[in-house]
Design a protein around this motif. Structure first.
Motif, mmCIF file in Angstrom:
data_model
loop_
_atom_site.group_PDB
_atom_site.id
_atom_site.type_symbol
_atom_site.label_atom_id
_atom_site.label_comp_id
_atom_site.label_asym_id
_atom_site.label_seq_id
_atom_site.Cartn_x
_atom_site.Cartn_y
_atom_site.Cartn_z
ATOM 1 N N ALA A 6 -1.454 18.701 -74.933
ATOM 2 C CA ALA A 6 -2.590 17.851 -75.301
ATOM 3 C C ALA A 6 -2.689 17.693 -76.823
ATOM 4 C CB ALA A 6 -3.878 18.439 -74.737
ATOM 5 N N PHE A 7 -2.415 18.772 -77.529
ATOM 6 C CA PHE A 7 -2.462 18.712 -78.992
ATOM 7 C C PHE A 7 -1.363 17.804 -79.534
ATOM 8 C CE2 PHE A 7 -1.108 20.540 -83.131
ATOM 9 C CZ PHE A 7 -2.268 20.282 -83.844
ATOM 10 N N LYS A 8 -0.167 17.916 -78.991
ATOM 11 C CA LYS A 8 0.932 17.049 -79.425
ATOM 12 C C LYS A 8 0.605 15.582 -79.143
ATOM 13 C CE LYS A 8 5.114 18.481 -78.303
ATOM 14 N NZ LYS A 8 6.214 19.094 -77.504
ATOM 15 N N LEU A 9 0.027 15.316 -77.983
ATOM 16 C CA LEU A 9 -0.366 13.949 -77.650
ATOM 17 C C LEU A 9 -1.422 13.443 -78.620
ATOM 18 C CD1 LEU A 9 -0.379 11.483 -75.747
ATOM 19 C CD2 LEU A 9 -2.031 12.707 -74.317
ATOM 20 N N TYR A 10 -2.393 14.270 -78.927
ATOM 21 C CA TYR A 10 -3.460 13.896 -79.853
ATOM 22 C C TYR A 10 -2.904 13.588 -81.244
ATOM 23 C CZ TYR A 10 -7.351 14.659 -83.107
ATOM 24 O OH TYR A 10 -8.262 14.539 -84.125
ATOM 25 N N ILE A 11 -2.017 14.437 -81.736
ATOM 26 C CA ILE A 11 -1.425 14.218 -83.061
ATOM 27 C C ILE A 11 -0.642 12.908 -83.086
ATOM 28 C CG2 ILE A 11 0.256 15.100 -84.731
ATOM 29 C CD1 ILE A 11 -2.353 16.612 -84.731
ATOM 30 N N ALA A 12 0.150 12.652 -82.041
ATOM 31 C CA ALA A 12 0.951 11.424 -81.988
ATOM 32 C C ALA A 12 0.051 10.190 -81.957
ATOM 33 C CB ALA A 12 1.863 11.454 -80.763
ATOM 34 N N ILE A 13 -1.020 10.234 -81.156
ATOM 35 C CA ILE A 13 -1.935 9.093 -81.067
ATOM 36 C C ILE A 13 -2.599 8.827 -82.405
ATOM 37 C CG2 ILE A 13 -4.155 8.354 -80.101
ATOM 38 C CD1 ILE A 13 -3.295 9.559 -77.448
ATOM 39 N N SER A 59 -4.034 -0.727 -80.110
ATOM 40 C CA SER A 59 -4.071 -0.095 -78.783
ATOM 41 C C SER A 59 -2.687 -0.027 -78.157
ATOM 42 C CB SER A 59 -5.031 -0.846 -77.862
ATOM 43 O OG SER A 59 -4.623 -2.196 -77.699
ATOM 44 N N TRP A 60 -1.791 -0.963 -78.484
ATOM 45 C CA TRP A 60 -0.427 -0.916 -77.935
ATOM 46 C C TRP A 60 0.306 0.342 -78.398
ATOM 47 C CZ3 TRP A 60 1.073 -6.732 -78.971
ATOM 48 C CH2 TRP A 60 0.495 -7.527 -77.977
ATOM 49 N N ALA A 61 0.154 0.676 -79.662
ATOM 50 C CA ALA A 61 0.798 1.888 -80.186
ATOM 51 C C ALA A 61 0.204 3.131 -79.529
ATOM 52 C CB ALA A 61 0.643 1.959 -81.701
ATOM 53 N N ILE A 62 -1.124 3.138 -79.328
ATOM 54 C CA ILE A 62 -1.788 4.294 -78.710
ATOM 55 C C ILE A 62 -1.356 4.450 -77.255
ATOM 56 C CG2 ILE A 62 -4.023 5.210 -78.002
ATOM 57 C CD1 ILE A 62 -5.213 3.937 -80.505
ATOM 58 N N VAL A 63 -1.326 3.340 -76.518
ATOM 59 C CA VAL A 63 -0.913 3.395 -75.122
ATOM 60 C C VAL A 63 0.538 3.858 -75.011
ATOM 61 C CG1 VAL A 63 -0.446 1.994 -73.078
ATOM 62 C CG2 VAL A 63 -2.587 1.691 -74.334
ATOM 63 N N THR A 64 1.388 3.423 -75.941
ATOM 64 C CA THR A 64 2.781 3.884 -75.951
ATOM 65 C C THR A 64 2.852 5.395 -76.103
ATOM 66 O OG1 THR A 64 3.613 1.794 -76.838
ATOM 67 C CG2 THR A 64 4.977 3.741 -77.189
ATOM 68 N N CYS A 65 2.040 5.948 -76.987
ATOM 69 C CA CYS A 65 2.016 7.410 -77.145
ATOM 70 C C CYS A 65 1.579 8.092 -75.854
ATOM 71 C CB CYS A 65 1.060 7.801 -78.278
ATOM 72 S SG CYS A 65 1.631 7.331 -79.916
ATOM 73 N N CYS A 66 0.576 7.533 -75.186
ATOM 74 C CA CYS A 66 0.091 8.120 -73.928
ATOM 75 C C CYS A 66 1.193 8.139 -72.878
ATOM 76 C CB CYS A 66 -1.109 7.326 -73.405
ATOM 77 S SG CYS A 66 -2.586 7.420 -74.435
ATOM 78 N N VAL A 67 1.947 7.044 -72.803
ATOM 79 C CA VAL A 67 2.952 6.909 -71.743
ATOM 80 C C VAL A 67 4.228 7.680 -72.059
ATOM 81 C CG1 VAL A 67 4.418 5.238 -70.564
ATOM 82 C CG2 VAL A 67 2.031 4.677 -71.011
ATOM 83 N N VAL A 68 4.642 7.685 -73.305
ATOM 84 C CA VAL A 68 5.938 8.262 -73.679
ATOM 85 C C VAL A 68 5.867 9.780 -73.814
ATOM 86 C CG1 VAL A 68 7.649 8.392 -75.546
ATOM 87 C CG2 VAL A 68 6.817 6.170 -74.747
ATOM 88 N N MET A 69 4.769 10.326 -74.335
ATOM 89 C CA MET A 69 4.698 11.770 -74.565
ATOM 90 C C MET A 69 4.838 12.533 -73.246
ATOM 91 S SD MET A 69 4.618 14.120 -76.773
ATOM 92 C CE MET A 69 4.061 13.430 -78.329
#
Length: 633
Positions: free
Chosen positions: A11-18, A34-44
Motif C-alpha cells: 500500500a505504501f509503494k502504491l501511495y508513493i507511486a501515485i 487521473s490517467w497517470a494515477i489510474v495507471t499506477c493503481c493498475v500496474v503496481m
C-alpha cells in the motif's frame, strides 16, 4: 480489519507511486492527471515481474490503440458512421483476441481495444482532437509506468523465484509419490487421482506466469529456462505414469507377483534419480516370455511397459538434474544444456469458443450503446460504451461471467460512493500540498492494503479516481454531473450483463466441463481418420492443458469420480494417433483389422465405457499384429 506488514508495504509503494505521478503530471501541466494515477493503481503489484510485464503490455496496447485510432480517423474523418462501425469492429476483434492469449499478453489486447474506443468514440465528430488525446494519454500512462517501476525497484522489490521454487518442490514431491505408487502397483481412488489432476493444473498454470518471469529482474534467463524445462518434463510424465499404473493394475495377480522384484528395482532407480539400465528392462521383458500361459497381447503389454518405465526413469533423472542445476547454479551435460537454452513454457491453447462469444458480446453491447447515443444525443454515452465493453472484455470469459459482472457492478457502486467521499468530503480539506498528501494517504493506504487480499479493491481505486475531476487545481464536478457519470457507468455495466446473456445462454463450471470433454472426444475422433506423430504430440499437449482446466471444475460440480476417465482418454487418444500413423506401414490383413477397429471407435466415441464388441476388436487387432510379428504397431 488487520493487515500484515507486507500488505502495508505494498500500500505504501502504491501511495508513493501515485503521489509521484500526480506531482510530476500536475507540475508539467498534463491535462488528464487521473490517467497517470489510474495507471499506477493498475500496474503496481506485489511482484516485480508482474509490475514490469503489465507495464510493457499496457504501454504497447495504448500505443497501438492510439495509432490505429489515428489511422481510422484519417480514412473516415468525413464519414463518422463508418468510423463508428470500424472502431467497434476492430475493438471487438481485439477483445476476442485477448481471450485467445491466456498469458499476461492478453492485457495488451484489452488495452488496445479500450484505448481505441477511448480516443476515437468521444472525438468522433472532432477527429483533429484524436492526436492530442493519443499523445497526452501516452504521456500520462508512460509517466505512471515509470513511477511504478522506479518505486518498485527502490523499495523492496519482490521476485517470483522463491514462490516458484517452493511450488516446484511440492510438484516434485507429488510426482515422486506418483512414481512410487505406479511402480508398486497401488490402485489409487478417485480422490487421489483428482488431487494429482490438481497438481497437473498447477504445473500447467506456470505458463501463465511466463511473461512475469521474463520481466522479473531477479530471475536470470537460465533460471527461467530451467524452470520451464522441469515443467515440460513433469507434464510428459503424466501420460507415462498413467499408462504404467493401468498396465500393472490390469495385470493378473500371478503376473504382478512375477513383476514385483523388477518394479521394486525400478522404484529404487527413481529414488536414486538414475535412468533404467538394460538389465532391468530385459528382466521385465523376460518375465513375460517366461510365462507360457500369457496371451499374445499380454506379451505386447509387458514389452510396452518396459519401454514406458525406461522413458519414465530417463525423464525423471533429467528433471532431478535440472532441479540440482537450478538450486546450485551448476552446469549440466552438454546435451541437456542445449535443450535448456531452447526451453519454453508449455503451450496454453486458446479457447476459440469463449473468444468468439466475447467478440460477439462486445460488438453487440457497443452497437446498442452507440445506437442509443445516436438516438438520444446523450453526452455521457461514450463513458457508458467504454465501461460496458470493458466489463465484457475483462470479465465475460469466466465460467460464471454473469455473476462476475454483477459483482463488478456492486463494486462499481461502492467505488462511486468512495469517489464521492474523496471528491466532496476529503479533497476540499486539501488546501496545500502537505494536506493533500495526508488526505490521499487516508484514502489510498487502507484500500491498497486490502487490494493484496481482494484484487477488486484496485478496481475500486481506479474507478474512484476516474470519476472525479482530479487535476492540478482541484475543481469537483457539480453533484448532478457526478450522478450522471455514476448512472452512465452503471447503465454500461447493465447493458454488458444483458448482452452477455444473449451470446452466452449457458454458463457455469458444468457447462464448461461438458464442452471441454466434448472437444476432447472430437479430437480423438479426428485422429481415427488422420494422424502423424506431430498430431499425437499436439493432442497430448492439448489434452494435458484441458485436464488442467477441468481439474477444478470437476470438484466444483461434484464429479471427481470422472478424474480417472480423463487420464484414460488421454492414453487412448495417444494410442489411436500412433496406430493411425503406423497403419500405412502395416500389411493388408492387419490394416483391415485396424480400420475395422477405428470404425467401432467412431461409433462408440460418446460411450462412457467400451463395449464388449470394441474390446473384442482390440484383441483381434493385437493378435493379428502379433501374428505378423508387428510388435511396434
Amino acid at each position: 480489519m488487520m493487515f500484515k506488514p507486507e500488505q502495508w508495504l505494498f500500500a505504501f509503494k502504491l501511495y508513493i507511486a501515485i503521489m509521484l505521478a500526480f506531482t510530476i503530471s500536475a507540475h508539467v501541466g498534463l491535462p488528464q492527471t487521473s490517467w497517470a494515477i489510474v495507471t499506477c493503481c493498475v500496474v503496481m503489484n506485489p511482484m516485480s515481474g508482474a509490475v514490469r510485464s503489465k507495464a510493457v503490455y499496457r504501454l504497447v496496447g495504448t500505443l497501438c490503440g492510439g495509432m490505429v485510432s489515428l489511422v481510422l480517423a484519417s480514412l473516415f474523418s468525413n464519414t463518422p458512421v463508418l468510423m463508428i462501425v470500424f472502431v467497434g469492429l476492430v475493438g471487438a476483434i481485439a477483445f476476442g483476441c485477448s481471450l485467445l492469449d491466456r498469458t499476461p499478453r492478453s492485457y495488451g489486447f484489452q488495452l488496445f481495444g479500450l484505448t481505441l474506443m477511448l480516443v476515437a468514440v468521444p472525438n468522433i465528430e472532432n477527429p483533429a482532437a484524436m492526436f492530442n488525446t493519443t499523445t497526452f494519454r501516452l504521456c500520462e500512462i508512460g509517466l505512471g509506468i515509470i513511477c511504478c517501476t522506479v518505486v518498485d525497484s527502490i523499495i523492496a522489490p519482490r521476485s517470483l523465484r522463491p514462490s516458484v521454487q517452493f511450488k516446484l518442490q511440492g510438484w516434485l514431491a507429488d510426482m515422486e509419490k506418483w512414481i512410487d505408487d505406479a511402480f508398486e502397483g497401488h490402485i489409487t481412488d478417485n480422490k487421489a487421482t483428482h488431487d494429482r489432476l490438481k497438481v497437473l493444473a498447477d504445473i500447467s498454470a506456470l505458463s501463465a506466469l511466463a511473461g512475469q518471469l521474463r520481466y522479473d529482474p531477479l530471475v536470470t534467463r537460465r533460471e527461467r529456462q530451467l524452470i520451464f524445462s522441469i515443467q515440460l518434463r513433469l507434464l510428459r510424465l503424466v501420460p507415462l505414469l498413467s499408462a504404467i499404473s493401468a498396465r500393472i493394475a490390469d495385470a493378473e495377480p500371478d503376473i504382478r507377483s512375477k513383476l514385483t522384484a523388477s518394479l521394486k528395482k525400478a522404484a529404487a532407480h527413481a529414488k536414486k534419480r538414475e535412468p533404467a539400465g538394460e538389465v532391468l528392462l530385459t528382466q521385465i521383458t523376460q518375465t513375460a516370455h517366461n510365462m507360457d500361459s500369457m496371451s499374445d497381447w499380454r506379451h505386447l503389454v509387458q514389452e510396452d511397459m518396459a519401454e514406458l518405465i525406461k522413458v519414465t526413469l530417463h525423464t525423471w533423472s533429467e528433471i532431478r538434474q535440472f532441479e540440482h542445476s537450478l538450486n546450485k547454479a551448476l552446469p549440466l551435460p552438454s546435451i541437456l544444456e542445449k535443450e535448456v537454452r531452447s526451453a519454453r513454457s508449455s503451450t496454453l491453447y486458446p479457447d476459440t469458443y469463449i473468444a468468439t462469444k466475447i467478440f460477439l458480446g462486445s460488438l453487440l453491447a457497443y452497437s446498442l450503446l452507440c445506437g442509443l447515443w445516436y438516438a438520444t444525443g446523450w453526452q455521457l454515452a461514450p463513458a457508458s460504451i467504454l465501461v460496458g465493453v470493458a466489463a465484457l472484455a475483462f470479465f465475460g470469459g469466466s465460467d460464471e461471467a454473469g455473476r462476475v459482472i454483477s459483482f463488478f457492478g456492486i463494486f462499481t457502486i461502492i467505488a462511486l460512493f468512495a469517489a464521492s467521499i474523496l471528491s466532496y468530503g476529503l479533497l476540499p480539506f486539501a488546501k496545500d500540498y502537505p494536506m493533500l498528501l495526508i488526505v490521499m494517504a487516508i484514502f489510498i493506504l487502507p484500500l491498497g492494503a486490502w487490494a493484496t487480499k481482494n484484487p477488486m479493491a484496485i478496481l475500486l481505486l481506479a474507478l474512484a479516481f476516474s470519476c472525479i475531476n482530479f487535476q492540478n487545481i482541484y475543481q469537483p464536478y457539480e453533484f448532478g454531473t457526478f450522478l450522471e457519470i455514476f448512472l452512465a457507468i452503471l447503465f454500461g455495466i447493465f447493458v454488458a450483463f444483458c448482452c452477455l446473456g444473449l451470446v452466452r445462454t449457458t454458463m457455469g463450471a458444468k457447462h464448461t466441463m461438458e464442452r471441454l470433454i466434448r472437444q476432447g472426444r472430437e479430437e480423438v475422433l479426428s485422429l481415427t481418420y488422420h494422424a502423424t506423430l506431430r498430431d499425437r504430440d499436439d493432442f497430448l499437449n492439448r489434452s494435458l492443458d484441458k485436464i488442467g482446466s477441468l481439474a477444478s471444475r470437476l470438484e466444483q460440480t461434484g464429479h471427481i469420480d470422472n478424474s480417472p476417465r480423463l487420464l484414460n482418454r488421454l492414453r487412448a487418444g495417444a494410442s489411436i494417433a500412433e496406430l493411425r500413423h503406423a497403419s500405412a506401414q502395416l500389411n493388408e490383413e492387419t490394416r483391415r483389422a485396424l480400420e475395422d477397429l477405428f470404425i467401432t471407435i467412431r461409433q462408440e466415441i460418446n460411450h462412457e465405457e467400451p463395449s464388449d464388441t470394441l474390446l473384442a476388436k482390440i484383441d483381434k487387432t493385437l493378435s493379428t499384429a502379433w501374428k505378423h510379428d508387428l510388435r511396434s504397431a
